[in-house]
Design an enzyme around this catalytic site. Structure first.
Site, PDB file in Angstrom:
ATOM      1  CD  GLU A 100      77.975  99.698  16.839  1.00 35.87           C
ATOM      2  OE1 GLU A 100      78.774  99.110  16.497  1.00 35.87           O
ATOM      3  OE2 GLU A 100      76.989  99.637  17.312  1.00 35.87           O
ATOM      4  CG  ASP A 101      77.913 105.175  18.514  1.00 36.23           C
ATOM      5  OD1 ASP A 101      77.167 104.385  18.462  1.00 36.23           O
ATOM      6  OD2 ASP A 101      78.785 105.128  19.629  1.00 36.23           O
TER       7      ASP A 101
END
Ligand code: MN
Length: 494
Positions: free
Chosen positions: A84-85
């Site tokens: 996600e990051d």
């Protein structure tokens, strides 16, 4: 926090030590590899505290290692924010760390950041969470550890965000942990959230407890010694005699039930005796009652009759030495681990990622019940929230960012709140995926998508009839004025 002041390398070693202690067979090279991989992926990213991002997944892994979790969970915890990051695809994680780790990381990524996007979206997210949990309960363990660390590091965030995250932890996460029998996790979630949701009450309870516990500390170590001695005379050697302070939030809840009188709460600090076998529990109970007189109606046999969540122990409250009233909790080591870690207690020794042990299938049914309760609860909180932030509404971008606007604001106000260019080139809007006209009053929690056209010359003066924010109004005015000036310039010869 115990890790403050340690270097990254020291923190990693600390986590590996915890893992090795509980699990001598653990593949530490694999864990190091996961750490290096995550560190590289998050390179340049910072926590709000200013620390490098990797301290977060490492702290999450540390908690799970302390809970005696198997290696693959630790590896997945280290990698939990990588897709996600840092935008690394799950297939890459699978290539390096295998399908078991990859499926856990995918599960956490599916949960997303649980950004608040209004009650409907929130419920949708919560549903996703339950599905992910049912697929693999280890995912929720990582999620809980993740949330605990995020709560521990709420400090640098804006008060509104602190409040929202803390409230969600208190009202949604902690009850789930409770229903899954994860009492240690529930206690931590509640205590860290308590501070932000009820700051005054938190300070008051903390102060009262600290005053009392300070006086009692020495008393309890003497009492532990005397208990050990008495049991030894009866030829019972406990695995552990310890005492622990009740979590602040559950103490606060208990005080509310006891007319706010802390003197009526007898288990602020409780003695805990851990023994090998169930018959030892009853033997210890008998010996204690022989030395100290029990309070009427305070003997509870949760071994013969476990609590609905499966909790087992013997509890008794006795008139102790020096006029003190003390609660004793007696249990086996297995009961203790189940009380602290709930269903999670069953995984430690399984290196090969068996997901939900068969005898835990009951838990899936339990989960379905929790889900129903939570959905109801979310609606209740929503009322609370609207009340709390009266006259302001929260509108969400499709990416989940929150824009704070006055009541009855329109898509045009929203567009200008994001960026002047978006406002100026705005040609239409979707609210919760439905096309609407630009003068539609927005409602709290709406998700709004603005459609723009680069070729649009600028805002329309008609918008001034329904715009609610001064910001949008002044932008439209200044832009239309410019256009008129430009137009005048073009038609009036110099
Ligand atoms: Mn995280």
């Amino acid at each position: 926090m115990a890790t403050i002041g340690l270097t990254l390398e020291e923190r990693l070693e600390k986590m590996l030590t915890a893992l090795k202690k509980n699990n001598p067979q653990a593949d530490l090279d694999l864990v190091r590899l996961a750490f290096d991989y995550a560190e590289k992926a998050h390179k340049g990213q910072m926590r709000k505290s200013g620390e490098p991002y990797i301290v977060h997944p490492l702290a999450v892994a540390q908690r799970l290692a302390d809970m005696n979790m198997e290696t693959n969970i630790i590896v997945a915890a280290l990698l939990h924010d990588v897709p996600e990051d840092a935008g690394v695809p799950i297939s890459e994680i699978e290539k390096h760390f295998g399908s078991d780790v990859a499926s856990m990381v995918a599960g956490i990524t599916k949960l997303g950041k649980l950004k608040y996007r209004g009650v409907e979206r929130y419920i949708e997210n919560l549903r996703k969470m339950f599905v992910a949990m049912a697929e693999d309960a280890r995912v929720i363990l990582i999620k809980f550890s993740d949330r605990i660390h995020n709560l521990q590091t709420l400090g640098p965030l804006q008060p509104k965000k602190q409040y929202r995250i803390a409230l969600e932890s208190l009202e949604i996460f902690a009850p789930i942990a409770n229903r899954l029998g994860m009492h240690e996790i529930k206690g931590l979630l509640e205590d860290y959230a308590f501070k932000y949701v009820y700051p005054k009450e938190y300070k008051r309870v903390k102060k009262m407890v600290q005053e009392r516990v300070k006086i009692k500390e020495e008393y309890f170590s003497r009492l532990a010694e005397k208990t050990r001695h008495t049991l030894a005379e009866a030829k019972i050697e406990p695995l552990e005699i310890d005492w622990r302070r009740k979590h602040y939030y559950s103490l606060y809840r208990k005080m509310l039930r006891k007319d706010n009188d802390m003197d009526k709460v007898y288990d602020i600090v409780a003695m805990r005796i851990m023994v090998r076998e169930i018959p030892d529990c009853y033997a210890v109970l008998g010996i204690i009652h022989n030395v100290w007189k029990p309070l009427k109606g305070r003997i509870k046999d949760y071994i013969a009759q476990p609590k609905p969540n499966g909790y087992q122990s013997l509890h008794t409250t006795v008139f102790c030495d020096e006029g003190q009233i003390v609660e004793f909790q007696i249990r086996t080591k297995t009961m203790h681990e189940e009380a602290e870690y709930g269903i999670a207690a069953h995984w430690h020794y399984d290196e090969h990622g068996s997901k939900i042990p068969n005898k835990q299938l009951r838990w899936i049914q339990e989960l379905a019940k929790v889900q129903q309760e939570m959905m109801k609860k979310v609606r209740d909180i929503e009322y609370l929230k609207i009340d709390y932030f009266k006259n302001r509404i929260f509108i969400f971008t499709p990416k989940g960012d929150v824009i704070d606007l006055p009541e009855d604001a329109t898509p045009v106000d929203f567009a200008y709140a994001i960026h002047t260019t978006i406002g100026n080139t705005c040609i239409g809007a979707k609210v919760n995926d439905h096309l609407v006209s630009l003068d539609t009053p927005l409602k709290n929690g709406d998700m709004v998508e603005i459609m723009t056209d680069k070729n649009r010359k600028g805002p329309s003066t008609d918008w001034l009839k329904f715009i609610k924010t001064t910001h949008a109004r002044s932008q439209v005015r200044s832009h239309t004025r410019n256009t008129i000036k430009d137009w005048l310039k073009s038609v009036i010869p110099h």
